[in-house]
Design a protein around this motif. Structure first.
Motif, PDB file in Angstrom:
ATOM      1  N   ASP A  35      88.646  55.206   9.254  1.00 25.22           N
ATOM      2  CA  ASP A  35      89.021  54.779   7.960  1.00 25.22           C
ATOM      3  C   ASP A  35      89.240  56.618   6.985  1.00 25.22           C
ATOM      4  OD1 ASP A  35      88.769  53.938   5.617  1.00 25.22           O
ATOM      5  OD2 ASP A  35      86.866  53.177   5.686  1.00 25.22           O
ATOM      6  N   PHE A  36      89.845  56.117   6.938  1.00 20.86           N
ATOM      7  CA  PHE A  36      90.967  57.600   6.032  1.00 20.86           C
ATOM      8  C   PHE A  36      90.536  57.917   4.173  1.00 20.86           C
ATOM      9  CE2 PHE A  36      93.775  56.554   9.753  1.00 20.86           C
ATOM     10  CZ  PHE A  36      93.414  57.800  10.406  1.00 20.86           C
ATOM     11  N   THR A  37      89.913  56.776   3.806  1.00 20.60           N
ATOM     12  CA  THR A  37      89.232  56.585   2.575  1.00 20.60           C
ATOM     13  C   THR A  37      87.752  57.454   2.940  1.00 20.60           C
ATOM     14  OG1 THR A  37      88.237  55.375   3.189  1.00 20.60           O
ATOM     15  CG2 THR A  37      90.998  54.290   1.811  1.00 20.60           C
ATOM     16  N   ASN A  38      87.110  57.454   3.991  1.00 17.34           N
ATOM     17  CA  ASN A  38      86.098  58.335   4.146  1.00 17.34           C
ATOM     18  C   ASN A  38      86.543  59.633   4.455  1.00 17.34           C
ATOM     19  OD1 ASN A  38      83.875  59.812   5.634  1.00 17.34           O
ATOM     20  ND2 ASN A  38      83.002  57.755   5.548  1.00 17.34           N
ATOM     21  N   TYR A  39      86.328  60.594   3.982  1.00 18.08           N
ATOM     22  CA  TYR A  39      87.020  61.857   4.270  1.00 18.08           C
ATOM     23  C   TYR A  39      85.939  63.025   5.321  1.00 18.08           C
ATOM     24  CZ  TYR A  39      88.348  67.314   4.684  1.00 18.08           C
ATOM     25  OH  TYR A  39      88.582  68.273   4.694  1.00 18.08           O
ATOM     26  N   GLY A  40      84.832  62.189   5.909  1.00 21.91           N
ATOM     27  CA  GLY A  40      83.944  62.997   6.643  1.00 21.91           C
ATOM     28  C   GLY A  40      84.157  62.363   8.366  1.00 21.91           C
ATOM     29  N   ALA A  53      93.801  48.787  -5.817  1.00 19.90           N
ATOM     30  CA  ALA A  53      93.208  48.938  -4.511  1.00 19.90           C
ATOM     31  C   ALA A  53      94.676  49.672  -3.693  1.00 19.90           C
ATOM     32  CB  ALA A  53      93.496  47.244  -4.233  1.00 19.90           C
ATOM     33  N   THR A  54      95.341  49.456  -4.411  1.00 22.12           N
ATOM     34  CA  THR A  54      97.056  50.384  -3.563  1.00 22.12           C
ATOM     35  C   THR A  54      96.903  51.128  -3.890  1.00 22.12           C
ATOM     36  OG1 THR A  54      98.288  47.971  -3.377  1.00 22.12           O
ATOM     37  CG2 THR A  54      99.580  50.278  -2.966  1.00 22.12           C
ATOM     38  N   PHE A  55      97.074  51.688  -4.769  1.00 16.23           N
ATOM     39  CA  PHE A  55      96.687  53.116  -5.119  1.00 16.23           C
ATOM     40  C   PHE A  55      95.547  54.400  -4.977  1.00 16.23           C
ATOM     41  CE2 PHE A  55      95.932  56.690  -8.361  1.00 16.23           C
ATOM     42  CZ  PHE A  55      96.733  57.279  -8.416  1.00 16.23           C
ATOM     43  N   ASP A  56      94.278  53.932  -5.031  1.00 15.24           N
ATOM     44  CA  ASP A  56      92.990  54.269  -4.164  1.00 15.24           C
ATOM     45  C   ASP A  56      93.124  54.092  -3.299  1.00 15.24           C
ATOM     46  OD1 ASP A  56      92.104  54.114  -6.898  1.00 15.24           O
ATOM     47  OD2 ASP A  56      90.787  52.359  -6.539  1.00 15.24           O
ATOM     48  N   ASN A  57      93.980  53.187  -1.935  1.00 14.41           N
ATOM     49  CA  ASN A  57      93.982  54.050  -0.697  1.00 14.41           C
ATOM     50  C   ASN A  57      94.842  54.962  -0.485  1.00 14.41           C
ATOM     51  OD1 ASN A  57      93.388  52.550   2.567  1.00 14.41           O
ATOM     52  ND2 ASN A  57      95.405  52.901   2.007  1.00 14.41           N
ATOM     53  N   ASN A  58      95.700  54.992  -0.473  1.00 16.07           N
ATOM     54  CA  ASN A  58      97.256  55.388  -0.514  1.00 16.07           C
ATOM     55  C   ASN A  58      96.488  56.675  -0.428  1.00 16.07           C
ATOM     56  OD1 ASN A  58      97.926  53.254   1.153  1.00 16.07           O
ATOM     57  ND2 ASN A  58     100.192  52.700  -0.213  1.00 16.07           N
ATOM     58  N   MET A  59      96.030  57.560  -2.163  1.00 15.74           N
ATOM     59  CA  MET A  59      96.380  57.852  -2.474  1.00 15.74           C
ATOM     60  C   MET A  59      94.679  59.164  -1.877  1.00 15.74           C
ATOM     61  SD  MET A  59      99.070  59.404  -4.236  1.00 15.74           S
ATOM     62  CE  MET A  59      98.032  60.994  -4.343  1.00 15.74           C
ATOM     63  N   VAL A  60      94.008  58.480  -1.482  1.00 11.37           N
ATOM     64  CA  VAL A  60      92.817  58.814  -1.522  1.00 11.37           C
ATOM     65  C   VAL A  60      92.933  59.053   0.165  1.00 11.37           C
ATOM     66  CG1 VAL A  60      90.140  58.451  -0.698  1.00 11.37           C
ATOM     67  CG2 VAL A  60      91.057  57.806  -3.470  1.00 11.37           C
ATOM     68  N   SER A  61      93.584  58.392   0.851  1.00  9.62           N
ATOM     69  CA  SER A  61      93.888  58.559   2.762  1.00  9.62           C
ATOM     70  C   SER A  61      94.674  59.912   2.859  1.00  9.62           C
ATOM     71  CB  SER A  61      94.118  57.138   2.981  1.00  9.62           C
ATOM     72  OG  SER A  61      93.566  56.389   3.108  1.00  9.62           O
TER      73      SER A  61
END
Length: 284
Positions: free
Chosen positions: A44-49, A84-92
């Motif tokens: 899960d690329f929204t999870n940095y760990g 949701a699109t912005f959060d997923n793509n930018m954070v990932s």
């Protein structure tokens, strides 16, 4: 090379993983979904760990990587909400690029998008064929994330002179079975005007990824990646005169030559698209 492909279970990703393996590379598919098999690790690329851990190494699969291909994303506007699109793509993307730097990976290819050119061209492009020379014109939140991801890569390569990040502005990805629909496009020139009648065969998209990985330069570069032709049987001159009559034309349009210029990718990377929907119509 030992290569991680994020989003390797997606439409382009599946072809990229197979293509890189066919060319002798050891490839791992890092994706939030995918089959349970040795070459696939769920991340899960929204999870940095999770992201940094996967790029550093995974148990007995690998203990380091030579290169990274980042394809994982919400792949188009309208699939999820804008937020949701912005959060997923930018954070990932930030997590993936930051984790790659921490893991010492300096050879990175990132999927950008043709949408940064101004799609769906409700405001006509500044000129035709379009190329990489004019500033990005994002017209959706999805496209905005791709533009910001490019800007992120510019700054990260400025910070680290050994880092290479190449953004590939992919056109609309197609499989061979998708080509059966193409003859119907001729009936309405405006139906596919949103990307200047462009497309990219997934196999040529994979070729572009490998060319970018093999390119010996450093720093940041961006390239439009499209097929060599349009999706239309109608001539470019006819299409442009009907849909974009007031848009300046730079150079020879050609009969069916792509209007998403791939000149830079050809010249710098040696990109050479081999597949066309017209081959299927001829039975090639």
């Amino acid at each position: 090379m030992r290569i991680a492909v994020t989003g390797g279970s997606g439409k382009l990703g599946r072809t990229v993983v197979a293509y890189l393996r066919e060319h002798g590379h050891e490839v791992f598919n890092l994706d939030v979904t995918g089959p349970r098999e040795p070459g696939t690790i769920r991340v899960d690329f929204t999870n940095y760990g999770e992201t940094v851990d996967a790029l550093m190494g995974v148990n007995d699969r690998y203990d380091g990587l030579d290169a990274l291909v980042h394809l994982a994303a919400i792949p188009a506007p309208g699939i999820l909400s804008d937020v949701a699109t912005f959060d997923n793509n930018m954070v990932s993307t930030f997590h993936v690029l930051q984790a790659a730097r921490r893991a010492g990976i300096t050879n990175i290819v990132v999927a950008s998008s043709e949408t940064v050119l101004g799609l769906p061209f409700d405001t006509p492009p500044p000129y035709i064929p379009v190329d990489e020379q004019y500033p990005a014109r994002p017209e959706s939140v999805y496209s905005l994330t791709k533009h910001l991801e490019e800007q992120l890569a510019i700054e990260l390569t400025r910070w680290d002179e050994e880092l290479k990040i190449i953004s590939l502005r992919f056109s609309n990805v197609m499989y061979e079975e998708d080509y059966a629909e193409f003859p119907s496009f001729d009936a309405d020139a405006r139906a596919r005007k949103w990307n200047l009648w462009g497309y990219i065969d997934s196999r040529d998209g994979a070729q572009a990824v490998l060319r970018a990985l093999e390119w010996p330069g450093a720093g940041y570069e961006r390239f439009i990646i499209a097929a060599a032709d349009t999706v239309m049987s109608r001539s470019n001159a006819e299409l442009v005169a009907e849909v974009f009559p007031d848009t300046p034309v730079r150079g020879d349009l050609g009969e069916h030559t792509t209007l998403l210029s791939i000149t830079k990718a050809r010249t710098v990377l040696g990109y050479d698209p081999q597949h066309s929907w017209r081959d299927t119509q001829r039975g090639d």
